[in-house]
Write an enzyme that holds these catalytic residues in place. Structure first.
Site, mmCIF file in Angstrom:
data_model
loop_
_atom_site.group_PDB
_atom_site.id
_atom_site.type_symbol
_atom_site.label_atom_id
_atom_site.label_comp_id
_atom_site.label_asym_id
_atom_site.label_seq_id
_atom_site.Cartn_x
_atom_site.Cartn_y
_atom_site.Cartn_z
ATOM 1 N N ASP A 164 -3.994 2.074 -2.120
ATOM 2 C CA ASP A 164 -3.376 3.340 -2.532
ATOM 3 C C ASP A 164 -4.396 4.464 -2.379
ATOM 4 O O ASP A 164 -5.331 4.593 -3.181
ATOM 5 C CB ASP A 164 -2.887 3.232 -3.976
ATOM 6 N N SER B 185 0.833 -1.201 0.000
ATOM 7 C CA SER B 185 0.000 0.000 0.000
ATOM 8 C C SER B 185 0.862 1.243 0.000
ATOM 9 O O SER B 185 2.035 1.211 0.373
ATOM 10 C CB SER B 185 -0.913 0.013 1.239
ATOM 11 N N SER C 47 -2.962 -3.803 -3.174
ATOM 12 C CA SER C 47 -2.404 -2.536 -2.719
ATOM 13 C C SER C 47 -3.510 -1.561 -2.332
ATOM 14 O O SER C 47 -4.493 -1.389 -3.057
ATOM 15 C CB SER C 47 -1.542 -1.911 -3.820
#
Length: 376
Positions: free
Chosen positions: A292, A252, A290
């Site tokens: 983000d 992340s 991830s």
């Protein structure tokens, strides 16, 4: 039974600010990202009034974690809310407080970054902090904004060693000036592009003809892809990839973008989207696993939103759409450089179960950049 870890975290809080100016940042090697100029500190704290605080927890063989707090101004944020927006690049994460920011377009607490399983603890701490502030005696609802990345490879994340006191310490010790980077705060146990990641920051100041505004970015890097530095395919040249990757590209990246430009939530959302372009310029791929997220805030005093007002109409200056382009570029450049600074500042770390993550091999990287003519 939870154990409390204050001694080392206190030592790190004292020492890191002293080391910040001598840290190994990308520009120290004569590599400039983009065309716009950074602020004096090349940090998110170049935005007037912004404060950053860290609590770093390093103890024994397995505790490698911490907290980073970002305050958009030094006053009572609940009583003087600031315009804000959140953009989700990829939503595999546990960002608390998102829906109210999306609905109302403002932020009413400090922004907290920590590890995945410490989000609830951080939320409780922010609520306590807010309720105890003078002027908030009648407050009965608090929208704490807390972001995270998973540091479980190096850190005993299941032990949940971050306490409410650690979060409050980061908030209460937040200050203006240089910002410690690398293995500090919420970046203590993170990994980026298969190397040691961490906290990174950078800023850009627009030319006077473009408004002279400042954009500051702070990142918590814990993601993957194929690293690029100033356009040079470093990850490819180092063999830090394969068809299936030599490390997991999942992870992340939390990105916090603050500016003193007078922006409403709509244009802050547009600004936040550009941070993802900065991440892409470093080789990030926003993989399936991830999280983000970009949190964008305007700190402009004239745009603050009072908690209570007798006037049902609020009139504030707002930058026109046509004036946004320079801010977009500033955000892209500052995000790219902040991510790279997190890698350059980070050091090799050994943690849980003897796991070891090497720092970016800076000498090899600089040789590549020199060959490519990227050094000034």
């Amino acid at each position: 039974m939870k154990r409390k870890h204050h001694t080392l975290s206190f030592i790190f809080l004292i020492l890191f600010p002293l080391f910040t100016m001598s840290q190994n940042r990308l520009r120290d090697h004569g590599v400039a990202i983009g065309v716009l100029h950074p602020g004096t500190l090349n940090a998110i704290t170049d935005v007037p009034g912004v404060q950053v605080g860290h609590t770093t927890l390093i103890e024994g063989d397995a505790i490698r974690t911490g907290v980073t707090a970002i305050l958009p101004h030094s006053g009572n944020i609940f009583q003087e809310k600031v315009p804000a927006a959140i953009y989700v690049g990829n939503g595999f994460g546990k960002l608390a407080g998102y829906t109210q920011v999306k609905e109302l377009g403002n932020l009413e607490t400090p922004i907290i970054l920590t590890n995945t399983l410490s989000v609830p603890t951080a939320v409780n701490a922010v609520i306590e902090y807010t309720l105890n502030q003078s002027g908030n005696e009648e407050v009965r609802s608090v929208n704490a904004v807390v972001g995270e990345t998973n540091d479980g490879y190096l850190n005993d994340i299941r032990g949940r060693h971050v306490t409410e006191a650690d979060v409050l310490h980061a908030i209460q010790n937040a200050k203006t000036g240089p910002v410690a980077e690398g293995n500090v705060g919420a970046g203590t146990g993170t990994i980026c592009f298969g190397f040691k990641g961490g906290i990174g920051t950078a800023s850009r100041v627009l030319p006077k003809q473009s408004g002279g505004y400042t954009v500051g970015v702070l990142v918590q890097t814990n993601f993957g892809g194929v690293l690029q530095v100033a356009g040079v395919e470093v990850g490819k040249k180092l063999g830090q990839y394969s068809d299936s990757f030599k490390y997991s590209p999942d992870g992340s990246c939390m990105m916090v973008v603050l500016t003193d430009a007078p922006l409403d939530a709509r244009n802050l959302k547009r600004l936040a989207k550009r941070a993802m372009l900065g991440l892409a310029r470093t080789g990030g791929i926003a993989s399936n696993g991830s999280g983000d997220y970009v949190i964008a805030v305007s700190t402009a005093e004239e745009c603050r939103i009072p908690y209570e007002s007798e006037n049902p109409i609020q009139t504030v200056p707002t930058l026109r759409n046509e004036a946004m382009t320079p801010l977009f570029l500033a955000t892209i450049e500052a995000t790219e450089e902040a991510i790279l600074n997190s890698l350059f500042a980070a050091e090799t770390m050994t943690g849980r179960d003897g796991h070891k993550v090497e720092a970016l091999p800076k000498e090899k990287v600089m040789e590549m950049l020199k060959e490519a003519g990227k050094m000034e």
